[in-house]
Design a protein around this motif. Structure first.
Motif, mmCIF file in Angstrom:
data_model
loop_
_atom_site.group_PDB
_atom_site.id
_atom_site.type_symbol
_atom_site.label_atom_id
_atom_site.label_comp_id
_atom_site.label_asym_id
_atom_site.label_seq_id
_atom_site.Cartn_x
_atom_site.Cartn_y
_atom_site.Cartn_z
ATOM 1 N N UNK A 107 100.648 3.891 -3.926
ATOM 2 C CA UNK A 107 102.123 3.298 -4.090
ATOM 3 C C UNK A 107 103.023 4.041 -3.165
ATOM 4 N N UNK A 108 103.849 3.504 -2.531
ATOM 5 C CA UNK A 108 104.842 3.740 -1.414
ATOM 6 C C UNK A 108 106.231 4.048 -2.103
ATOM 7 N N UNK A 109 106.784 5.354 -1.582
ATOM 8 C CA UNK A 109 107.997 5.839 -2.135
ATOM 9 C C UNK A 109 108.797 6.153 -1.138
ATOM 10 N N UNK A 110 109.887 5.691 -0.782
ATOM 11 C CA UNK A 110 110.840 6.180 0.153
ATOM 12 C C UNK A 110 111.570 7.533 -0.145
ATOM 13 N N UNK A 111 111.186 8.474 0.917
ATOM 14 C CA UNK A 111 111.682 9.910 0.648
ATOM 15 C C UNK A 111 112.450 10.467 1.765
ATOM 16 N N UNK A 112 113.427 11.449 1.524
ATOM 17 C CA UNK A 112 114.055 12.157 2.708
ATOM 18 C C UNK A 112 113.167 13.624 2.347
ATOM 19 N N UNK A 113 112.717 14.179 3.423
ATOM 20 C CA UNK A 113 112.026 15.210 3.493
ATOM 21 C C UNK A 113 112.768 16.309 4.110
ATOM 22 N N UNK A 114 112.702 17.465 3.511
ATOM 23 C CA UNK A 114 113.655 18.672 4.045
ATOM 24 C C UNK A 114 112.402 20.026 4.115
ATOM 25 N N UNK A 115 112.390 20.746 5.163
ATOM 26 C CA UNK A 115 111.577 21.824 5.515
ATOM 27 C C UNK A 115 112.491 22.824 5.556
ATOM 28 N N UNK A 116 112.180 24.139 5.214
ATOM 29 C CA UNK A 116 112.933 25.161 5.148
ATOM 30 C C UNK A 116 112.243 26.566 5.003
ATOM 31 N N UNK A 117 112.906 27.639 4.829
ATOM 32 C CA UNK A 117 112.225 28.950 4.680
ATOM 33 C C UNK A 117 111.226 29.401 5.654
ATOM 34 N N UNK A 118 111.583 29.404 6.922
ATOM 35 C CA UNK A 118 110.888 29.755 7.904
ATOM 36 C C UNK A 118 110.183 31.094 7.905
ATOM 37 N N UNK A 119 109.045 31.424 7.842
ATOM 38 C CA UNK A 119 108.628 32.963 7.908
ATOM 39 C C UNK A 119 107.494 32.862 8.985
ATOM 40 N N UNK A 120 106.927 34.258 9.303
ATOM 41 C CA UNK A 120 106.130 34.388 10.430
ATOM 42 C C UNK A 120 104.570 33.687 9.774
ATOM 43 N N UNK A 121 104.097 32.935 10.751
ATOM 44 C CA UNK A 121 102.600 32.288 10.178
ATOM 45 C C UNK A 121 101.703 33.584 10.048
ATOM 46 N N UNK A 122 100.928 33.584 9.067
ATOM 47 C CA UNK A 122 99.773 34.741 8.935
ATOM 48 C C UNK A 122 98.704 34.450 9.931
ATOM 49 N N UNK A 123 98.416 33.221 10.439
ATOM 50 C CA UNK A 123 97.240 33.230 11.473
ATOM 51 C C UNK A 123 98.140 33.538 12.676
ATOM 52 N N UNK A 124 99.400 33.318 13.130
ATOM 53 C CA UNK A 124 100.019 33.748 14.315
ATOM 54 C C UNK A 124 101.361 34.229 14.126
ATOM 55 N N UNK A 125 101.626 35.559 13.767
ATOM 56 C CA UNK A 125 102.864 35.979 13.244
ATOM 57 C C UNK A 125 103.760 36.199 14.504
#
Length: 155
Positions: A107-125
C-alpha cells in the motif's frame, strides 16, 4: 673580418631584442602561490547509508526494511539537504503482510521524510551520516503506525 662583425652585430641585436621583450625580472610580478587558505572547501554534506552500505545523497528511493523489503520509500523529492538535516516528500510503500508477507499487498502512503542527527559514519569517520529518520504520514498511514514515526538509522 667584416663577415664576423656583421654576424656578431646581428647576434647582439637578436639577444638585445629578446632581452627587451622579456624585460627585467622585476618588471613581472612573481607568480602567486595558490591561495589554499583563501578558498576553503565546504565539508561534504552528510549521507544516507543504504542497505548495501553505500553512502547516498538525494536518493530517489530508499529501502527501509533491508531484511525483507516490506517497507521502502519511493519517488523522493528533496527540498533540502544540509549539514544538519534533510527533507523530502515521497511515498512509503508498505506490505500489509496479510495473510503473510509473501502473499501480502503493498500500500502507498504519502510521507514527508526528515533526516537529522548527523554523526561520523563508523565505516568512514571522515564522512558524516544522518542517524535518524522521521516519517510524517500526510494522508493515511499503515495500521498500527502513528502519524509521525521516528527510526534510528544503521551505521
Amino acid at each position: 673580418m667584416r663577415r664576423y662583425t656583421v654576424s656578431t652585430a646581428v647576434t647582439l641585436c637578436a639577444v638585445a631584442s629578446l632581452a627587451a621583450a622579456m624585460g627585467p625580472a622585476s618588471a613581472f610580478p612573481a607568480a602567486a602561490p595558490p591561495a589554499a587558505h583563501a578558498v576553503q572547501q565546504q565539508p561534504a554534506p552528510p549521507v544516507l547509508v543504504d542497505c548495501l552500505w553505500k553512502p547516498q545523497v538525494h536518493p530517489g528511493d530508499f529501502m527501509l526494511a533491508c531484511g525483507d523489503g516490506n517497507s521502502r520509500l519511493a519517488s523522493l523529492r528533496w527540498s533540502h539537504w544540509g549539514a544538519d538535516s534533510a527533507q523530502a516528500t515521497g511515498t512509503n510503500l508498505v506490505n500489509d503482510c496479510d495473510p503473510y508477507c509473501a502473499a501480502g499487498t503493498f500500500h502507498s502512503y504519502t510521507v514527508t521524510v526528515r533526516l537529522d542527527d548527523p554523526k561520523p559514519w563508523a565505516k568512514n569517520p571522515k564522512m558524516q551520516q544522518f542517524t535518524r529518520m522521521s516519517l510524517v504520514y500526510t494522508d493515511g498511514r499503515p495500521d498500527g503506525f502513528r502519524q509521525t514515526m521516528t527510526y534510528p538509522l544503521w551505521s
